[in-house]
Write an enzyme that holds these catalytic residues in place. Structure first.
Site, PDB file in Angstrom:
ATOM      1  N   SER A 180      17.342  71.876  -4.874  1.00 47.00           N
ATOM      2  CA  SER A 180      16.516  72.387  -5.562  1.00 47.00           C
ATOM      3  C   SER A 180      17.037  72.607  -7.038  1.00 47.00           C
ATOM      4  CB  SER A 180      16.220  73.953  -5.205  1.00 47.00           C
ATOM      5  OG  SER A 180      15.187  74.608  -5.367  1.00 47.00           O
ATOM      6  N   ASP A 280       7.153  67.510  -1.126  1.00 46.27           N
ATOM      7  CA  ASP A 280       7.891  68.776  -1.204  1.00 46.27           C
ATOM      8  C   ASP A 280       7.201  69.762  -1.396  1.00 46.27           C
ATOM      9  OD1 ASP A 280       9.553  70.691  -2.968  1.00 46.27           O
ATOM     10  OD2 ASP A 280      11.053  69.618  -2.691  1.00 46.27           O
ATOM     11  N   HIS A 335      11.266  71.719   1.522  1.00 47.57           N
ATOM     12  CA  HIS A 335      11.909  71.632   0.427  1.00 47.57           C
ATOM     13  C   HIS A 335      13.437  72.026   0.674  1.00 47.57           C
ATOM     14  CE1 HIS A 335      12.563  72.408  -3.762  1.00 47.57           C
ATOM     15  NE2 HIS A 335      13.149  73.465  -3.530  1.00 47.57           N
TER      16      HIS A 335
END
Length: 399
Positions: A180, A280, A335
């Site tokens: 991330s 995602d 994600h």
């Protein structure tokens, strides 16, 4: 980039499923905290002025090979937001645990789960600057009678310097990685870190869920641009970004674009591996702003989802077409995957996992596994979960 409503939330760092606490010896090895008190004298501090640090676990069988993982967790979008963040573990080291245990996937020391990397030395860098380890404002910033600091690139430099002393300077191989916001940091700073590590030591990047698009939402609005432009100036983040990208974008006064991975990627010289879902879930919720959870969406919403996947693959084409870099792009609704046992060991594209794909790329041994795979469109992959969740958060290391 991460929109304002997402800042202050510790995201996509680790665990989507239960932690694996066993190694081949039956007990999980501990990551111990090293706080860099001396870094404060160099101005390398978290948002609240506390010292940065890292967690370290020595490798059991290959201690001279290192994985350096940067934590994710969004960003703070303005000064008040950064002040709020400075009172959390994402902006202060005051309440960090002395040790952490049970990390999964790429950082697991369970050799059944992570056969190629379980014996490597591993570092987990907590995220405490609020801008992808990028800020470089000389003077303290006053906000509502309080003081905060934007010093992310100094934090990264201080940690790499400490790791060189701890053994990286004599290592055989180093992988810089993150998920991330940590994945964003990997793309943005891999060339900068290359300049800090001796040139004879091979350095590779492994970026998970960091290829966040500068794309329009369902209404045609580019919701992340204004945030990116403001943070770029507020934290003075250009110092640690890709200098070739900055030079190219200066002609149109768009240097802020170099804080987006899709714009900086073509200028990156250090070998790097892309790990991302084309669907995602963070991007679907916060960039596209899809107001449903697939597959429980209208036909129009599903067409928008399909179009976003196509746009992602187009934006990722420099990686897909690269003759040297590696790629694993799946179509799972998720994600952050690299620190998740299930996605690390079970999700497959072309009948191979990401660990197998990355190792083939890293070693150049592609006799059994390819070093670059791209999935078919959602929902084609039978190894992916049948349903996704457009949630912002994962479980947290510091909890």
């Amino acid at each position: 980039m991460i929109p304002k409503h997402f800042s202050g939330v510790r995201v996509a760092v680790v665990i989507f499923v239960g932690l694996s606490l066993l190694t081949t010896n039956g007990l999980a090895a501990e990551f111990s905290l090293a706080l860099l008190e001396n870094a404060v004298d160099k101005g390398a501090v978290c948002l609240d002025g506390s010292p940065p640090g890292y967690y370290y676990r020595k490798g059991s069988t290959e201690p001279n090979k290192w994985i350096i993982h940067m934590e994710g967790g969004g960003y703070c979008s303005d000064e008040k937001d950064c002040l709020k963040r400075s009172r959390t573990d994402l902006g202060s080291s005051k309440n960090w645990k002395e040790s952490i245990i049970g990390l999964e996937g790429f950082l697991s020391d369970n050799c059944a789960e992570n056969p190629h990397f379980c014996g490597w030395s591993m570092v987990f860098i907590p995220y405490c600057d609020g801008a992808y380890f990028s800020g470089n404002v000389v003077h303290p910033v006053k906000v509502e009678f309080h003081t905060i600091y934007f010093r992310g690139i100094r934090v990264l430099d201080a940690i790499i310097d400490a790791l060189l002393t701890a053994g990286v300077s004599t290592s055989n191989q180093v992988v810089l990685t993150g998920c991330s916001a940590g994945g964003v940091s990997t793309y943005l700073h891999i060339d900068h870190v290359r300049g800090l590590i001796p040139g004879n030591i091979p350095l590779y990047g492994f970026a998970d869920a960091g290829y966040i698009l500068d794309a329009a939402n369902l209404n045609g609005d580019y919701v992340l641009r204004s945030h990116s432009q403001y943070v770029f100036k507020m934290q003075n983040i250009s110092y640690g970004l890709n200098q070739d990208c900055l030079a190219a974008m200066s002609a149109t006064n768009e240097k802020w674009k170099c804080s987006f991975c899709q714009y900086t990627y073509p200028y990156t010289k250090t070998p790097i591996f892309m790990y991302n879902s084309a669907f995602d879930t963070w991007q679907l919720a916060n960039v596209l702003q899809l107001d449903c959870v697939p597959p429980s969406c209208t036909e129009e919403q599903m067409r928008a989802l399909e179009s976003y996947g196509q746009e992602f693959l187009k934006a990722a084409s420099p990686a897909i077409q690269s003759p040297t870099n590696g790629v694993f792009i799946d179509s799972c609704l998720i994600h952050c995957q690299s620190l998740n046992t299930t996605s690390w060991t079970k999700f497959k594209v072309d009948n191979q996992t990401v660990g197998e794909t990355f190792y083939a790329w890293l070693t150049g041994n592609t006799a059994t596994y390819k070093s670059k795979v791209v999935d078919c469109a959602y929902p084609c992959n039978p190894t992916c979960p049948k349903e996704g969740s457009l949630q912002d958060t994962a479980s947290f290391v510091h909890e």
